[in-house]
Design a protein around this motif. Structure first.
Motif, mmCIF file in Angstrom:
data_model
loop_
_atom_site.group_PDB
_atom_site.id
_atom_site.type_symbol
_atom_site.label_atom_id
_atom_site.label_comp_id
_atom_site.label_asym_id
_atom_site.label_seq_id
_atom_site.Cartn_x
_atom_site.Cartn_y
_atom_site.Cartn_z
ATOM 1 N N ILE A 156 2.817 9.261 -4.349
ATOM 2 C CA ILE A 156 2.995 10.526 -3.646
ATOM 3 C C ILE A 156 4.462 10.946 -3.712
ATOM 4 N N GLU A 157 5.351 9.969 -3.493
ATOM 5 C CA GLU A 157 6.784 10.253 -3.572
ATOM 6 C C GLU A 157 7.156 10.872 -4.913
ATOM 7 N N SER A 158 6.534 10.374 -5.959
ATOM 8 C CA SER A 158 6.919 10.831 -7.294
ATOM 9 C C SER A 158 6.556 12.291 -7.511
ATOM 10 N N GLY A 159 5.671 12.818 -6.696
ATOM 11 C CA GLY A 159 5.296 14.218 -6.850
ATOM 12 C C GLY A 159 4.371 14.456 -8.030
ATOM 13 N N ASP A 160 3.946 13.385 -8.656
ATOM 14 C CA ASP A 160 3.061 13.540 -9.809
ATOM 15 C C ASP A 160 1.625 13.270 -9.340
ATOM 16 N N THR A 161 0.871 14.345 -9.239
ATOM 17 C CA THR A 161 -0.465 14.198 -8.688
ATOM 18 C C THR A 161 -1.338 13.315 -9.563
ATOM 19 N N ASP A 162 -1.038 13.297 -10.828
ATOM 20 C CA ASP A 162 -1.849 12.499 -11.728
ATOM 21 C C ASP A 162 -1.800 11.032 -11.320
ATOM 22 N N ASP A 190 -3.047 21.365 -3.391
ATOM 23 C CA ASP A 190 -3.023 20.499 -4.570
ATOM 24 C C ASP A 190 -1.700 20.724 -5.303
ATOM 25 N N GLN A 191 -0.948 19.633 -5.502
ATOM 26 C CA GLN A 191 0.391 19.809 -6.077
ATOM 27 C C GLN A 191 0.447 19.614 -7.583
ATOM 28 N N THR A 192 -0.709 19.526 -8.196
ATOM 29 C CA THR A 192 -0.717 19.231 -9.620
ATOM 30 C C THR A 192 0.187 20.173 -10.416
ATOM 31 N N TRP A 193 0.099 21.458 -10.083
ATOM 32 C CA TRP A 193 0.838 22.408 -10.915
ATOM 33 C C TRP A 193 2.328 22.447 -10.592
ATOM 34 N N ILE A 194 2.696 21.890 -9.440
ATOM 35 C CA ILE A 194 4.126 21.798 -9.127
ATOM 36 C C ILE A 194 4.832 21.014 -10.234
ATOM 37 N N HIS A 195 4.157 19.967 -10.660
ATOM 38 C CA HIS A 195 4.707 19.154 -11.738
ATOM 39 C C HIS A 195 4.921 19.999 -12.991
ATOM 40 N N THR A 196 3.926 20.827 -13.300
ATOM 41 C CA THR A 196 4.028 21.671 -14.480
ATOM 42 C C THR A 196 5.197 22.650 -14.363
ATOM 43 N N VAL A 197 5.357 23.203 -13.173
ATOM 44 C CA VAL A 197 6.460 24.143 -12.965
ATOM 45 C C VAL A 197 7.794 23.429 -13.166
ATOM 46 N N ALA A 198 7.916 22.252 -12.554
ATOM 47 C CA ALA A 198 9.165 21.504 -12.675
ATOM 48 C C ALA A 198 9.430 21.156 -14.131
ATOM 49 N N LYS A 199 8.393 20.742 -14.810
ATOM 50 C CA LYS A 199 8.521 20.370 -16.219
ATOM 51 C C LYS A 199 8.961 21.582 -17.053
ATOM 52 N N SER A 200 8.407 22.720 -16.741
ATOM 53 C CA SER A 200 8.775 23.914 -17.507
ATOM 54 C C SER A 200 10.257 24.202 -17.339
ATOM 55 N N LEU A 201 10.767 23.964 -16.139
ATOM 56 C CA LEU A 201 12.186 24.206 -15.909
ATOM 57 C C LEU A 201 13.040 23.174 -16.640
ATOM 58 N N VAL A 202 12.558 21.948 -16.662
ATOM 59 C CA VAL A 202 13.308 20.905 -17.368
ATOM 60 C C VAL A 202 13.399 21.251 -18.851
ATOM 61 N N VAL A 227 21.056 26.398 -7.725
ATOM 62 C CA VAL A 227 19.627 26.512 -7.476
ATOM 63 C C VAL A 227 19.415 26.914 -6.025
ATOM 64 N N TYR A 228 18.658 27.965 -5.815
ATOM 65 C CA TYR A 228 18.324 28.394 -4.460
ATOM 66 C C TYR A 228 16.816 28.350 -4.313
ATOM 67 N N CYS A 229 16.350 27.697 -3.270
ATOM 68 C CA CYS A 229 14.908 27.585 -3.069
ATOM 69 C C CYS A 229 14.516 28.316 -1.803
ATOM 70 N N ILE A 230 13.517 29.142 -1.907
ATOM 71 C CA ILE A 230 12.980 29.806 -0.718
ATOM 72 C C ILE A 230 11.528 29.395 -0.609
ATOM 73 N N GLY A 231 11.248 28.555 0.364
ATOM 74 C CA GLY A 231 9.858 28.147 0.573
ATOM 75 C C GLY A 231 9.626 26.680 0.288
ATOM 76 N N ARG A 232 8.442 26.230 0.663
ATOM 77 C CA ARG A 232 8.088 24.820 0.591
ATOM 78 C C ARG A 232 7.912 24.348 -0.856
ATOM 79 N N GLY A 233 7.096 25.099 -1.605
ATOM 80 C CA GLY A 233 6.850 24.725 -2.992
ATOM 81 C C GLY A 233 8.125 24.740 -3.806
ATOM 82 N N ALA A 234 8.992 25.700 -3.490
ATOM 83 C CA ALA A 234 10.253 25.830 -4.221
ATOM 84 C C ALA A 234 11.059 24.553 -4.081
ATOM 85 N N LYS A 235 11.092 24.047 -2.868
ATOM 86 C CA LYS A 235 11.849 22.819 -2.620
ATOM 87 C C LYS A 235 11.240 21.653 -3.383
ATOM 88 N N MET A 236 9.914 21.604 -3.381
ATOM 89 C CA MET A 236 9.249 20.516 -4.088
ATOM 90 C C MET A 236 9.539 20.565 -5.579
#
Lengths: 608, 828
Positions: free
Chosen positions: B557-563, A167-179, A191-200
């Motif tokens: 899906i592309e947008s990466g926003d699960t919502d 579930d990628q819901t929190w990826i958005h939160t992580v990205a937002k926190s960085l923004v 920016v250096y990414c190690i791993g799949r989630g990092a890239k996302m």
């Protein structure tokens, strides 16, 4: 404000102030007296941001902990729910509202979602027919600054939801926190990414930043580089027994959101004591990063010198001196004394626990697993733990390490260990093993080489050729297992001291490599073993003749972001690395974890 | 002379000047048309009703033509709806037609139909006999008078909500005249009934008033409200024009025209004079009974403006307005005002005469006033040729001022440039400076956009340096919306053209344009346009609206926003049947995973169905296992587990299958045990079950379970030893130790005894411990000294070190001993 604060650390108090302002303005949207119902896991983070007196001042009458098992709640005419966006929570809130309706009690409801509202949640409210009578808003609380160099999202569920449930819901939160962080501290150049989630996260972050670029001011730079690391790159480190003081405190007592609660057995008094663990506590700051063997001695010497300071009062000559002493010294000394007493008490507790129950044997097994030696003995040891019905988490930890260091467990052993584990700790652990298999933490070698673990997927061919496991290869290439046995734990020279010189945390070693090489070039031999691959980006434009940016102090400030959580040992190791190489590390994480919390989050809860 | 065309009306002057010579002069004879022109220099609509002019009844529908204020045709159409009772313009320059059945049709100035609404059932049933279109506080309102003499009113055509006004008591015939007064955010109607006036409002209140008229009145034949609704003019059947305040409290004057017929139009010129039009004769009456008379060669139509009156004729478009005070100050003959002096000085200066200096000296200390007077006066001039000398004078005067803020001057120059541009007959908006002040610049730009004069609008925005977000890009967005209406061009061309022009301009919402295209019935174009939309949050909902669900899903899906993904997923789930839905998401792993997440919390059954459909038996089995935990009844639990077992068989997971089987067996055992012993056993693990049985001294059953579940010996020994130790059954423990050879060694017995503090028992087993374990066991029972001695005897240095490491601070003596031993050993 713009200038980096103490010793080059960016000032993260600003994050706190922003969050506080946002929260108070949200409270003010519902004027008058109101109750606040808070999600259990948000209580501590909120505590770090807004004091109870501030809440009272904003009209908060009573504060409740959200309890989804309650069908209704009493309280005054206005109520605010401060919750994580979860469907089960929504259902419970709807139940509360409907039960109020049934007795015709008029109340105003507001739901504040942290950090964002989700469509699924609103759809639950709609389905339950309560959407019309609640107002919905968002509180974008992302980073909670736990210390001057530690930022946490306090999202322990990230690990399970991203790596296990995809579930990628929190990826958005992580990205937002960085923004948001970069809006304050300036754009991060590398920016250096190690791993799949990092890239996302990186992709999403770039996308979000481009969209906001016209509104944000990226001109002030306070952080030079960002390293994003996926937890699934290194599951080994968090599973190792922590041996630093801070790590042990977490494993023994549990540090929650930077605070610790010592029970009466530590304080030696009737009531328990709550302590804020951060760099403001001078004594703690001195010992937090030490290897445990080196703590008690220091604390007792500190106690002695403190006593001497106390004894000074007998030598005071004049009344003026006396007055001076009471006014200035006494208070500080008393405070220090009580803090010191707590730490010494905690040390004794830890020591008591560690000397009992075969901890030494356990540690020895752990270290030999890391080295990859004495396989048979280790399996026997694990079996013995099972037969003796030892702590289920401790045992599971060793099974995990066994699998991770060996690229899975041989099918026969795998089956037998699982059977024994189930016999000892119940059938429901079948689900736990299924989860651990999906995560790639505990696999059997047969399936491991075909599919399954991400760690092995890349290196499956490799393993067949060399017969050396991925982990062992990484150990060798990065020399994670120090050669010399004797490492000076008092005056360490290597990051491995955090694990008594037995092992250098892989995650931290990768950080070191990336920074010294300035990227992933020349690391192909290593990165091919890492699941999810690596990626690097350079946003610093080589503007005319200003390539000298490298020399600016900002390039030494490095933000290391752990997706899926990190341990105190890793933080300590990075602090040490920083001191050694002159970097200033800021650690961001989705949550601070230890072996127990990590495993617990993916375990099936036994039926009640 | 500047004052040559000034007409005095009492103390003040009125001036009439030509704005345009009409472009329609060859084709239009306005006496044959019904004319309606929008205020603020708006377009003119002409309605030619041939059925009225033709001698025989013809069934042809009327023709409607819209012109700019300069007489340039914008659009034309033949009416194809019911019979038009009244035509008028809204404040957004939409053309309103009120039919006699109360239906209102709204068209834009290009005569494109926009919308329609009715004025209520009663109006429809009994017909409308009169209608007023008025400007209300909410925009433009419409009031209709039905044949039953009731008034229905709406305050805004944008949001038509019909209200009925109070009834006029005793009204038995149509009122001789009426008007709508819009004051204090309320619309009321003033109805003339004989010599009385009745004010009715929405609250059902009425108020009968008799205005103070000196001559006898039987009827008020016409009434007119000034632009600001504060003044009222009425024409009585005796030919008297009554001028007063609209609340009838004040009377300004009465003017007897001696005309038996009412004027064709009774209007106000600004708020200062009343104008009556009889044929080609126009009479202007001031509040102090002063009057001016104008004669025209051709029939004209009057249009009220807030600062004057436009007179539209066949050949000319003229503007009648009060000479502004500041203009009067400068140009009035013999004026000694500073502005006048400065103007003179400037004139002399450009002539090269030294008189300029004299004039400047006279007004030296009032120069600032002089400059602002000239600037202001320039603003009021319509002709650029007259603006110039005034601005020149202001610029000249400015030179003598040291710290004068040039902003007013610059602003005026800019405004005039814009005004002169829009007044040009190509655009044809004859706006005055004070009208522009009232209208505001953004609205003027909007009006240019309405006329599709995008280029001019953009240029003006750029000239005035209006920020792109509110200016140019907003206009471009409008342009794009207009562009998508061009049906003759293909989708690709339009999409490309729009993207080319708009690019990545900030503030442009491609989704808005796409939405527009969708409304125009061009979904393909909308899809193309949406491709340019960078914000997935805007893009996805529209795609869903267009039923492009699959694209919406992939974009989300592309947008990466699960919502967003969830938004689409839940929508899909509602709109498709289950099978299709599963098929749709199976190829999108992210969507699939998210949906499973959703089901995990909301609908577990659905999740199992999904796994089943995907042949993912492993996961399906796991689901069932988890489900079993939540079942309260034992039968249900076992049933669920059996299902899980079947799944695991299908998944070829032998291990899980066997384990599930065993669990079922165990549960059954536990249930029986609970019934028999009346103690809780359910939900314990196998180990715990046997352990408890041993604790309860139930060795027989324990042994049975051990055999049944093939418990390994090592486990069983550890278990039994620990359990016996815990319950302190030392006898049984001893018996057990004497049975089969312990696979865990005797040290386990020692350890357990030591753990439970029974050192005596421990010693019993100690003797049997194998020699290599002895030292360790001795340490465990606390006999460190003995351990050291044993190690010494064994000559084992490693063991000695082990004992040493276990010594605490209290064993100082022992530590010394051991050290001694070690030394001895190394010496040997």
């Amino acid at each position: 404000m713009a200038a980096p604060s103490v010793k080059g650390f960016p000032d993260f108090q600003r994050l706190k102030i922003l969050a506080k302002d946002e929260f108070t303005s949200l409270l003010d949207q519902m004027p008058g007296r109101k109750d606040l119902v808070i999600d259990g896991e948000l209580m501590k983070p909120l505590d770090r941001i807004a004091s109870v007196s501030l809440l009272k001042q904003r009209g908060v009458d009573k504060i409740f902990k959200f309890d989804s098992s309650l069908k209704s709640m009493h309280g005054c005419e206005q109520r605010i729910y401060l919750v994580r966006p979860r469907m089960t929570t929504m259902k419970a809130i709807a139940d509360h509202i409907n039960s109020d309706r049934n007795i015709n009690f008029k109340r105003k409801y507001s739901i504040i979602f942290v950090p964002r509202k989700l469509h699924t949640c609103l759809s639950v409210l709609e389905y339950e027919g309560v959407m019309g009578c609640v107002t919905v808003s968002e509180f974008q609380l992302d980073f909670v600054p736990l210390d001057k160099d530690v930022l946490s999202l306090e999202l322990p569920e990230f690990l399970k939801s991203f790596y296990l449930e995809n579930d990628q819901t929190w990826i958005h939160t992580v990205a937002k926190s960085l923004v948001r962080l970069q809006a304050l501290s300036g754009e991060i150049g590398h920016v250096y990414c190690i791993g799949r989630g990092a890239k996302m996260v990186n992709d999403l972050m770039n996308f979000l930043m481009k969209r906001n670029s016209s509104e944000q001011d990226f001109s002030r730079h306070e952080i030079g580089s960002l390293i994003l690391i996926d937890r699934d790159v290194d599951y080994v480190t968090p599973l190792c027994s922590q041996l630093t003081y801070e790590g042990l405190l977490d494993e023994t007592f549990g540090i929650k959101c930077g605070t610790i609660e010592f029970g009466p057995e530590v304080t030696g008094k009737q009531q328990s004591a709550k302590l804020l663990l951060n760099s403001d506590d001078a004594i703690f700051e001195d010992v937090r990063n030490r290897h445990f063997s080196n703590v008690l001695g220091y604390l007792s010497s500190k106690a002695k010198s403190l006593q001497q300071d106390f004894d000074k009062r007998h030598g005071l000559k004049s009344v003026g001196d006396m007055k001076d002493f009471v006014a200035n010294e006494l208070r500080r000394l008393k405070e220090q004394k009580s803090v010191l007493a707590n730490h010494i008490g905690a040390c004794e507790q830890i020591l008591g626990k560690k000397t009992k129950g075969g901890f030494e044997d356990y540690l020895q097994t752990e270290h030999s697993l890391l080295e990859g030696s004495g396989l048979r003995d280790n399996v026997n040891f694990i079996e013995e733990l099972l037969f003796k019905q030892d702590n289920m988490l401790k045992t599971l930890k060793l099974i995990c390490l066994l699998s991770l260091t060996q690229n899975g467990i041989s099918p026969q052993t795998y089956k037998s260990l699982k059977t024994q584990y189930l016999q000892s700790h119940g059938f429901e652990q079948l689900v736990t093993f299924s989860n651990l298999k999906s995560l790639g933490i505990v696999t059997d070698q047969e399936t491991g080489s075909q599919a399954g673990t991400p760690l092995n997927k890349v290196a499956s061919g490799m393993a067949a050729m060399t017969r050396r496991s991925t982990f062992q290869s990484l150990c060798k290439k990065l020399s994670l297992i120090p050669k010399s046995d004797d490492i000076d734990l008092k005056n360490p020279t290597d990051m491995s001291y955090v694990f008594s010189g037995a092992y250098t945390p892989l995650s931290c070693k990768l950080v070191e490599q990336v920074l010294t090489r300035g990227g992933f070039t020349g690391m192909e031999e290593i990165t091919k073993y890492l699941p999810g691959g690596v990626h690097s980006e350079n946003h610093v434009k080589a503007s005319k003749g200003k390539s000298a940016r490298q020399d600016r102090p900002v390039s030494k400030v490095v933000l290391v972001y752990f997706l899926g959580g990190c341990t105190y040992s890793e933080i300590t190791a990075l602090r040490f690395l920083g001191k050694l190489k002159g970097y200033i590390f800021v650690i961001a994480t989705t949550a601070i974890i230890n072996s127990s919390t990590m495993l617990e989050s993916v375990m099936e809860k036994p039926p009640i | 002379m500047a004052t040559a065309d000034w007409n005095p009306l009492g103390e003040i002057y009125y001036k009439k000047c030509e704005v345009y010579s009409m472009g329609w002069s060859d084709i239009v004879d306005i006496s044959k048309f019904e004319v309606s022109a929008a205020p603020y220099g708006g377009p003119i609509a002409l309605l030619k009703d041939e059925s009225k002019t033709a001698r025989v009844q013809v069934s042809t529908k009327p023709i409607i033509t819209v012109f700019t204020a300069a007489g340039k045709q914008i659009s034309q159409m033949r009416w194809n709806s019911g019979s038009i009772h009244k035509m008028g313009w809204s404040h957004t320059e939409d053309l309103l037609f009120v039919q006699d059945d109360g239906v209102v049709l709204v068209y834009d100035m290009f005569l494109t139909f926009k919308k329609t609404f009715g004025m209520g059932q009663e109006a429809k049933d009994v017909k409308v006999i009169d209608c007023k279109i008025f400007s209300s506080y909410q925009g433009t309102g419409i009031a209709v008078l039905t044949s039953t003499y009731r008034v229905f009113i709406i305050n805004s055509v944008d949001d038509p909500r019909i209200r009925r006004l109070a009834e006029v008591p005793g009204l038995s015939s149509a009122p001789s005249s009426w008007a709508v007064i819009n004051l204090d955010r309320q619309s009321r109607a003033l109805i003339a009934k004989g010599s009385e006036l009745c004010l009715i409002d929405q609250g059902g209140q009425y108020q009968v008033q008799t205005p103070d008229v000196s001559t006898e009145v039987t009827q008020f034949l016409a009434m007119s409200l000034s632009f600001n609704n504060r003044c009222l003019a009425m024409f009585t059947d005796k030919g008297v024009i009554w001028i007063g305040s609209s609340d009838l409290q004040k009377k300004y004057c009465e003017f007897n025209t001696k005309s038996p017929t009412p004027p064709q139009q009774l209007s106000w010129c600004g708020a200062g004079a009343v104008v009556g039009l009889w044929g080609n004769m126009m009479l202007v009456v001031g509040p102090d009974k002063d009057w001016i008379n104008f004669n025209f060669d051709n029939p004209v139509h009057l249009v009220e403006e807030e600062d004057g009156l436009r007179i539209i004729g066949k050949y000319q478009h003229e503007f009648l307005y009060k000479v502004p005070e500041v203009t009067e100050k400068i140009f009035k003959i013999g004026s000694m005002e500073p502005g006048a002096m400065l103007f003179e000085a400037s004139k002399e200066f450009y002539k090269g005469s030294q008189k300029a200096d004299e004039y400047i000296r006279i007004i030296k200390d009032k120069l600032e006033i002089a400059v602002s007077q000239c600037i202001e006066a320039a603003g009021h001039e319509i002709d650029p040729a007259k603006q110039k000398p005034l601005l020149r004078a202001a610029a000249f005067g400015k030179c003598f001022l040291t710290d004068y803020n040039p902003e007013a001057y610059v602003n005026m120059c800019q405004m005039l440039r814009v005004l002169n541009q829009v007044r040009n007959h190509v655009i044809g908006i004859p706006l005055t400076y004070s009208q522009l002040q009232h209208l505001s610049m953004p609205i003027l730009i909007d009006r240019l956009v309405l006329r599709k004069l995008f280029y001019y609008a953009v240029k003006i925005c750029q000239y005035l340096k209006i920020a792109d977000a509110e200016g140019a890009s907003r206009i471009l967005a409008h342009w794009a919306c207009y562009k998508v209406q061009q049906k003759n061009e293909d989708d690709e061309t339009i999409a490309r053209a729009i993207n080319q022009k708009l690019g990545d301009t900030p503030g442009i919402s491609y989704s808005d344009i796409a939405n527009h295209a969708l409304e125009e019935g061009r979904p393909d174009l909308a899809t193309r346009l949406l491709d340019f939309e960078p914000r997935a949050g805007q893009q996805v909902p529209l795609l869903m609206k267009m039923h492009k669900d699959n694209i919406a899903l992939s974009k989300a899906i592309e947008s990466g926003d699960t919502d967003l993904v969830y938004t689409v997923l839940l929508h899909l789930k509602e709109s498709m049947n289950q099978g299709e839905f599963f098929m749709a998401i199976r190829n999108m792993p992210i969507a699939y995973a998210l949906f499973i997440q959703y089901c995990r919390q909301q609908n577990r059954k659905l999740m199992e169905d999904l796994f089943y459909q995907e042949d993912n038996f492993q996961e399906e089995g796991t689901c069932k296992v988890v489900n079993s935990f939540n079942e309260d009844r034992m039968e249900d639990r076992i049933e669920e587990l059996k299902l899980a077992q079947a799944c695991f068989t299908k998944a070829k997971n032998e291990f899980a299958k066997v384990q599930t089987e065993e669990q079922i067996k165990l549960l059954k055992y536990q249930q029986r045990l609970e019934e028999e012993m009346n103690r809780p056993y359910l939900n314990l693990s196998l180990h715990q079950t046997i352990y408890r049985l041993t604790l309860a001294n139930n060795h027989k059953v324990a042994e049975q379970l051990r055999k049944e579940f093939k418990v390994p010996d090592r486990r069983f020994w550890w278990l039994k030893i620990n359990a016996l130790g815990e319950c302190g059954d030392w006898v049984e423990l001893e018996r057990f130790s004497k049975g089969k050879k312990a696979p865990v060694g005797m040290e386990a017995f020692v350890e357990v005894c030591a753990k439970h503090g029974n050192m005596k028992e421990a010693m019993k087993y100690l003797v049997k411990v194998s020699p290599e374990q002895k030292v360790k066991c001795l340490v465990k029972v606390g006999e460190r000294k003995k351990a050291a001695e044993t190690a010494f005897e064994n000559k084992n240095e490693e063991e000695l070190s082990y004992v040493l490491s276990k010594c605490g601070p209290s064993d100082k003596q022992l530590v010394d001993t051991i050290r001694g031993m070690k030394q001895q050993m190394s010496r040997r």
